[in-house]
Design an enzyme around this catalytic site. Structure first.
Site, mmCIF file in Angstrom:
data_model
loop_
_atom_site.group_PDB
_atom_site.id
_atom_site.type_symbol
_atom_site.label_atom_id
_atom_site.label_comp_id
_atom_site.label_asym_id
_atom_site.label_seq_id
_atom_site.Cartn_x
_atom_site.Cartn_y
_atom_site.Cartn_z
ATOM 1 N N ASP A 80 -8.342 -6.140 -5.097
ATOM 2 C CA ASP A 80 -8.530 -5.003 -4.337
ATOM 3 C C ASP A 80 -9.013 -3.333 -4.506
ATOM 4 O O ASP A 80 -8.400 -2.953 -6.143
ATOM 5 C CB ASP A 80 -6.377 -5.011 -3.815
ATOM 6 C CG ASP A 80 -6.050 -3.897 -3.277
ATOM 7 O OD1 ASP A 80 -7.265 -2.881 -2.608
ATOM 8 O OD2 ASP A 80 -4.797 -3.480 -3.439
ATOM 9 N N SER B 292 0.929 -1.375 -0.140
ATOM 10 C CA SER B 292 -0.131 0.232 -0.001
ATOM 11 C C SER B 292 0.734 1.545 -0.055
ATOM 12 O O SER B 292 1.612 1.665 -0.448
ATOM 13 C CB SER B 292 -1.114 -0.093 1.504
ATOM 14 O OG SER B 292 -1.598 0.905 1.138
ATOM 15 N N HIS C 63 -5.997 -6.678 -0.988
ATOM 16 C CA HIS C 63 -4.404 -5.588 -0.510
ATOM 17 C C HIS C 63 -3.471 -6.926 0.196
ATOM 18 O O HIS C 63 -3.364 -7.070 0.561
ATOM 19 C CB HIS C 63 -5.847 -4.669 0.404
ATOM 20 C CG HIS C 63 -5.031 -3.086 0.434
ATOM 21 N ND1 HIS C 63 -4.438 -2.957 -0.651
ATOM 22 C CD2 HIS C 63 -4.000 -2.763 1.840
ATOM 23 C CE1 HIS C 63 -3.693 -1.329 -0.618
ATOM 24 N NE2 HIS C 63 -3.773 -1.595 1.057
#
Length: 469
Positions: free
Chosen positions: A403, A147, A428
């Site tokens: 995601d 991320s 994710h």
């Protein structure tokens, strides 16, 4: 209750030692802080390391306590075991226990030293000094991140290729956070996750929000309180807006954390939470009750909450996808007000949520009021290259099709060393998580490809170092 996905990652806690590094407060201004320092936390293990020879796997910590990421990134330790690597998880300044000014870190102007550039310099200095301390100056360094941490891994390779030989950037939305792309994309893709389970699920969510909006228009605040089991009855349009945000955030988190096994990561989630949510939304004729119960999958996973407190369970901020809670949420809010561009919106046309805009103008007004700063919306396009990445090398961009952040990142291979890996059943940064028997074949294949590429990068860097001696 023991959760299979959690038990595996929790087993890594005894392997990692918690230490602190004396870090420079301000790397770029010699007058502001002089040579003042703070203590930056990091986790380290040499359990698998071929001392002085094996590579160094360095996790570029992101917006939270470093233990949270370490315990949910078991692949890095598994790979270290295979490739005999030293592992370091570094905590991002202003998060967890790495607070430059202690409890005053979130005051103005002290928070001004919270920038991506400072964080990257932190990591580069830490790597350099640890290599000296551990007699590892000839050991190749590979950075990993998920991320925002994945974005930082990309930026480390772009800005400090003399320090790191390659980067695995999992679920790194480097394009959308640079203001490139469609502001409708994120919540459209959240919606697509639920629609893929059943179009009826999407329609039920949309209709539930419509019914809630109708009650709000009629100012049926008492009924709204009882339907959603709120601790306090809403009494204004702002309270309704907050309720919309809290509910939308639940669907966002379930889409991001749509793992095939139960997890404790940014909340407690059952296996396949999107499927569980859809079953809940379609479980009866009262859509408002179903919507409340669906939100409870995130906010009341233990069943212990007697009521929902609108303003303590969810904090609205400069990130429409959620900033979290506590001090970490304040730090991320500041970053979303300065460099990280997160102007995403829902509109109830391309998605199933109420229309909730967050334009550049709205961001600017909010950030000026909250932090006395004016955002620089295009800064990442200049500082970190935007989508002009063709001259970069040795970066893996991995993304899962489940995601909602994926389409804000790099989905196509750009060159022989800028490699996109797409994971059809991945949520994710699923590929960074440790092995689990429930893992889909696509993530097992992705991890194998990543391992092979990283091994080759290490060999290449070792050859380069030997030739330079």
């Amino acid at each position: 209750m023991k959760l299979r996905g959690t038990v595996l990652t929790m087993s890594f806690r005894p392997v990692l030692s918690e230490k602190y590094f004396t870090q420079t407060m301000d790397h770029f201004n010699f007058n502001s802080m002089g040579n003042r320092t703070f203590l930056q936390r990091y986790l380290i293990t040499d359990k698998y390391w071929d001392k002085g020879h094996g590579p160094i796997f360095f996790y570029t910590g992101n917006e939270g306590d470093i233990w949270e990421f370490a315990l949910n990134s078991g692949f890095i330790l598994e790979l270290a075991n295979q490739q005999r690597a030293l592992v370091v998880f570094a905590e991002h300044r202003y998060y967890g226990k790495s607070l430059p000014f202690g409890k005053d870190s979130f005051n103005i102007p002290q928070i001004g030293l919270l920038t991506v550039e400072q964080a990257l310099a932190d990591y580069s200095i830490m790597i350099r000094e640890l290599k000296k301390e551990l007699t590892a100056t000839q050991c190749p360094v590979i950075v990993f991140g998920g991320s925002y941490g994945g974005m930082l891994s990309v930026y480390m390779r772009l800005k400090y290729p003399n320090v790191v030989a390659g980067a695995l950037a999992a679920s790194a939305p480097i394009l959308s956070t640079a203001g490139l792309g469609d502001p409708r994309q994120f919540f459209r893709d959240v919606t697509a996750d639920f629609e893929s389970v059943s179009p009826k699920c999407r329609d039920a969510v949309r209709e539930a929000f419509h019914q809630l909006k109708e009650l709000a228009v009629e100012q049926e605040y008492g009924l709204i309180q009882s339907e959603f089991n709120l601790c306090k009855a809403p009494s204004s349009a702002q309270d309704i807006h907050q309720l919309f945000g809290l509910l939308r955030n639940a669907f966002t988190m379930m889409a991001m954390m749509d793992y095939p096994y139960p997890t404790h990561f940014m909340g407690n989630m059952p296996a396949y939470p999107v499927k569980v949510a859809c079953e809940t939304m379609l479980s009866g004729s009262n859509l408002l009750t179903n919507l409340k119960n669906t939100a409870g999958i995130l906010y009341n996973s233990t069943g212990a909450l007697m009521c929902f407190d609108l303003y303590s369970l969810y904090v609205e901020c400069a990130d429409p996808t959620g900033c979290g809670l506590g001090f970490d949420s304040m730090a991320w809010d500041y970053q979303a007000c300065t460099e990280v561009n997160l102007c995403f919106e829902s509109n109830n046309v391309t998605d199933m949520f109420p229309p909730m805009t967050f334009t550049g103008e709205e961001r600017e007004r909010y950030c000026l009021k909250r932090w006395s700063v004016v955002p620089r919306p295009d800064w990442f396009q200049v500082q970190f290259w935007g989508d002009a990445l063709s001259t970069a090398t040795n970066i893996i961009f991995s993304n899962g099709d489940l995601d909602p952040w994926a389409n804000g990142g790099v989905r196509k291979t750009l060159s022989s060393s800028l490699i996109a890996i797409n994971i059809p059943e991945g949520a994710h940064h699923l590929d960074l998580r440790g092995h689990n028997d429930a893992d889909p074949m696509s993530v097992l294949s992705a991890r194998k490809t990543e391992a092979d590429i990283i091994a080759e990068w290490v060999k290449m860097e070792r050859r380069r170092i030997q030739l330079s001696l």
